[in-house]
Design an enzyme around this catalytic site. Structure first.
Site, mmCIF file in Angstrom:
data_model
loop_
_atom_site.group_PDB
_atom_site.id
_atom_site.type_symbol
_atom_site.label_atom_id
_atom_site.label_comp_id
_atom_site.label_asym_id
_atom_site.label_seq_id
_atom_site.Cartn_x
_atom_site.Cartn_y
_atom_site.Cartn_z
ATOM 1 N N HIS A 143 -1.511 0.421 -12.085
ATOM 2 C CA HIS A 143 -2.384 0.722 -10.948
ATOM 3 C C HIS A 143 -3.632 -0.137 -11.068
ATOM 4 O O HIS A 143 -4.105 -0.382 -12.171
ATOM 5 C CB HIS A 143 -2.771 2.214 -10.969
ATOM 6 N N HIS A 179 0.837 -1.200 0.000
ATOM 7 C CA HIS A 179 0.000 0.000 0.000
ATOM 8 C C HIS A 179 0.875 1.254 0.000
ATOM 9 O O HIS A 179 0.961 1.959 -0.992
ATOM 10 C CB HIS A 179 -0.910 -0.063 1.230
ATOM 11 N N ASP A 233 3.391 6.954 -7.163
ATOM 12 C CA ASP A 233 4.637 6.650 -6.453
ATOM 13 C C ASP A 233 5.887 6.796 -7.310
ATOM 14 O O ASP A 233 6.993 6.730 -6.798
ATOM 15 C CB ASP A 233 4.589 5.212 -5.918
HETATM 16 C C1 LIG Z 1 -0.167 -1.689 -8.975
HETATM 17 C C2 LIG Z 1 -0.314 -3.127 -9.450
HETATM 18 C C3 LIG Z 1 -0.240 -4.063 -8.236
HETATM 19 C C4 LIG Z 1 -1.680 -3.273 -10.144
HETATM 20 O O1 LIG Z 1 -1.806 -4.560 -10.569
HETATM 21 P P1 LIG Z 1 -3.072 -5.177 -11.291
HETATM 22 O O2 LIG Z 1 -4.015 -4.127 -11.752
HETATM 23 O O3 LIG Z 1 -3.603 -6.232 -10.413
HETATM 24 O O4 LIG Z 1 -2.434 -5.771 -12.598
HETATM 25 P P2 LIG Z 1 -1.865 -7.225 -12.778
HETATM 26 O O5 LIG Z 1 -0.925 -7.566 -11.672
HETATM 27 O O6 LIG Z 1 -3.016 -8.134 -13.029
HETATM 28 O O7 LIG Z 1 -1.024 -7.061 -14.118
HETATM 29 C C5 LIG Z 1 -1.577 -7.057 -15.438
HETATM 30 C C6 LIG Z 1 -0.437 -7.314 -16.421
HETATM 31 O O8 LIG Z 1 0.468 -6.195 -16.429
HETATM 32 C C7 LIG Z 1 1.762 -6.630 -15.959
HETATM 33 N N1 LIG Z 1 2.225 -5.592 -15.043
HETATM 34 C C8 LIG Z 1 1.480 -4.928 -14.119
HETATM 35 N N2 LIG Z 1 2.221 -4.022 -13.498
HETATM 36 C C9 LIG Z 1 3.462 -4.105 -14.032
HETATM 37 C C10 LIG Z 1 4.644 -3.392 -13.807
HETATM 38 N N3 LIG Z 1 4.705 -2.415 -12.892
HETATM 39 N N4 LIG Z 1 5.737 -3.724 -14.525
HETATM 40 C C11 LIG Z 1 5.667 -4.709 -15.452
HETATM 41 N N5 LIG Z 1 4.561 -5.410 -15.732
HETATM 42 C C12 LIG Z 1 3.467 -5.102 -15.019
HETATM 43 C C13 LIG Z 1 1.548 -7.944 -15.272
HETATM 44 O O9 LIG Z 1 2.704 -8.740 -15.288
HETATM 45 C C14 LIG Z 1 0.419 -8.519 -16.074
HETATM 46 O O10 LIG Z 1 0.970 -8.990 -17.284
HETATM 47 P P3 LIG Z 1 0.393 -10.337 -17.982
HETATM 48 O O11 LIG Z 1 -1.017 -9.970 -18.363
HETATM 49 O O12 LIG Z 1 1.302 -10.590 -19.122
HETATM 50 O O13 LIG Z 1 0.457 -11.396 -16.921
HETATM 51 C C15 LIG Z 1 0.818 -3.486 -10.457
HETATM 52 O O14 LIG Z 1 0.705 -2.678 -11.597
HETATM 53 C C16 LIG Z 1 2.204 -3.365 -9.828
HETATM 54 O O15 LIG Z 1 2.684 -4.302 -9.195
HETATM 55 N N6 LIG Z 1 2.889 -2.191 -10.039
HETATM 56 C C17 LIG Z 1 4.194 -1.982 -9.456
HETATM 57 C C18 LIG Z 1 4.084 -1.626 -8.000
HETATM 58 C C19 LIG Z 1 3.550 -0.243 -7.776
HETATM 59 O O16 LIG Z 1 3.980 0.719 -8.384
HETATM 60 N N7 LIG Z 1 2.593 -0.129 -6.840
HETATM 61 C C20 LIG Z 1 2.013 1.149 -6.454
HETATM 62 C C21 LIG Z 1 0.587 1.234 -6.806
HETATM 63 S S1 LIG Z 1 -0.039 2.836 -6.420
#
Ligand SMILES: CC(C)(COP(=O)(O)OP(=O)(O)OC[C@H]1O[C@@H](n2cnc3c(N)ncnc32)[C@H](O)[C@@H]1OP(=O)(O)O)[C@@H](O)C(=O)NCCC(=O)NCCS
Length: 427
Positions: free
Chosen positions: A306, A267, A362
């Site tokens: 996100h 978070h 972030d």
């Molecule tokens: C924020 C986050 C958890 C959202 O995830 P989500 O909406 O559940 O998306 P998913 O995890 O289902 O990812 C969807 C696809 O994008 C990819 N993806 C998502 N975020 C990614 C990232 N930051 N870098 C590379 N690939 C990413 C996943 O591997 C997945 O690929 P696939 O379809 O080939 O398997 C994710 O984007 C992430 O981990 N980001 C990095 C951490 C971060 O910055 N967090 C702060 C959030 S405010």
């Protein structure tokens, strides 16, 4: 003539049910009537993490993740970040409307009046180890305020609730600053009521020997960052505040639950991860190979993507501008250069475009906080300072909502059926 209803046929029984659709939702409780037998409990919805469950009605924050829109009480985040003060935004979130001049003056005065904490709180903080994480200290200290203000338990009285909101907005910066000083082994700096909200906080963190040279550009940058974090509807920490608050505990305890949720790396900790990633990349020339690794599934591009925003996070756009203002004051940081280049390359790359991965809030905030002089483990505390008005606005809204009941999700039981107790000698 189309009807606002949903017809469900239960293929186990062949029976059909018509459920009303209101505000694009069906009531999960309406599913309960769907039974295979009279003694059946009834159908439930399975939704771990509440990915598709509206847990409340809220008039505070509107997000359209596809279009990259964020509004507090209807006002676009861009306009608030440009024109409002943090306390003005806090008033807007908590009280529902932008304050007029007299209302804002009163709000600021009341906040200023309540910035001090009981001296016993200081003794309590001094008991933490020298290397205590500031977020752990903050969550403990805010929870402890509940013991100093037993009057806060009178949740029926709106005047009492208002006083607790003021106390929280006023005292959390003081506690946050004390936690900062503690980790550096510095004596606590007391609030200065001749300073504004942000200036006072900065002074309490950075003043040495009673002196601190304020930089208005950095202070406004910090204020904008706090505004951008002030609310984000039903995120993990806000849901924690609502769920814990629904037991009718006092707001200090409910907010400390929010701080605990924010403490978690999924978070509040992503900007710290961005800094680690930028340090690991080290140089612009290493960016292409880093991106290639990410595309092959080795790690993620931190600060990208996100759960809600599937276009550019509107807060990230504003933060990028703040970054330029800050680095003009502090000198260019090689990490910013790497971040800018990384963003440029990623935004042109098919992998990120196809998955709608854009910079989130972030991506730049960590490097800005670092340039301001805050250590990495303090970033989440700054996030908590910003998110506080959102938590207490949502807490107030939850208490006023006639649909509110104590939060109590259901489960699908996967354990044993009844079995007899086995005496120790037979195990
Ligand atoms: C924020 C986050 C958890 C959202 O995830 P989500 O909406 O559940 O998306 P998913 O995890 O289902 O990812 C969807 C696809 O994008 C990819 N993806 C998502 N975020 C990614 C990232 N930051 N870098 C590379 N690939 C990413 C996943 O591997 C997945 O690929 P696939 O379809 O080939 O398997 C994710 O984007 C992430 O981990 N980001 C990095 C951490 C971060 O910055 N967090 C702060 C959030 S405010």
């Amino acid at each position: 003539m189309p009807k606002d209803t949903l017809t469900i046929t239960d293929n186990r029984t062949g029976k059909a049910y018509e459920l009303p659709i209101e505000d694009g939702t069906i009531k999960a409780m309406d599913l309960r009537q769907i039974k295979v037998a009279d003694d059946d409990f009834g159908l439930m919805a399975y939704d771990p993490a509440f990915l598709n469950t509206a847990a409340c009605r809220s008039a505070i924050t509107f997000i359209d993740g596809d279009k990259g829109i964020l509004r507090y009480r209807g006002y676009p985040i861009e306009q608030l970040a440009e024109q409002a003060s943090f306390l003005e935004v806090a008033y807007l979130l908590c009280e529902g409307e932008l304050p007029n001049k007299a209302q804002l003056d009163k709000w600021e005065d009341q906040v200023r009046y309540h910035t001090y904490v009981h001296t016993n709180v200081i003794k309590f903080l001094e008991g933490f180890r020298y290397d205590a994480h500031p977020m752990g200290m903050l969550l403990g200290a805010v929870g402890a305020l509940s013991t100093f203000y037993p009057d806060a338990k009178d949740l029926e009285d709106p005047t009492c609730r208002y006083l607790q909101r003021i106390r929280l907005v006023a005292k959390v910066p003081t506690l946050a600053a004390f936690a900062f000083r503690h980790s550096r082994g510095l004596p606590y700096e007391f609030p200065r009521n001749d300073l504004g909200y942000i200036a006072n906080f900065v002074n309490m963190t950075f003043s040495i020997g009673g002196k601190h040279q304020p930089n208005p550009v950095l202070q406004r940058a910090l204020e904008i960052l706090l505004i951008l974090h002030a609310d984000h509807e039903q995120n993990c920490s806000t849901s924690a505040v609502r769920a814990v608050g629904s037991s009718q505990v006092d707001p200090f305890s409910a907010v400390s639950a929010g701080i605990a949720a924010l403490y978690g790396p999924l978070h509040g900790g992503a900007n710290e991860a961005v800094l680690r990633m930028l340090a690991e990349i080290g140089d612009k020339k290493n960016i292409p190979s880093f991106i290639e690794q990410v595309k092959q599934g080795h790690g993620r591009l931190m600060g990208f993507g996100h759960r809600v925003y599937k276009s550019y996070d509107p807060r990230a756009k504003l933060i990028k501008k703040v970054a330029y203002d800050v680095f003009q004051q502090t000198g260019l940081n090689p990490k910013l250069e790497i971040a800018l280049e990384l963003e440029k390359i990623a935004l042109e790359d098919e992998y990120f475009i196809k998955r709608k991965l854009y910079p989130n809030v972030d991506f730049y905030s960590g490097i800005i906080y670092q340039a301001m002089g805050y250590p990495t483990d303090y970033f989440t505390v700054l996030f908590a300072l910003g998110r506080l008005p959102g938590w207490i606005a949502q807490w107030e809204e939850m208490l006023r909502d006639k649909d509110t009941k104590i939060a109590r999700p259901r489960q699908i039981y996967t354990g044993y059926d009844e079995r007899p107790f086995v005496p120790m000698a037979k195990r």
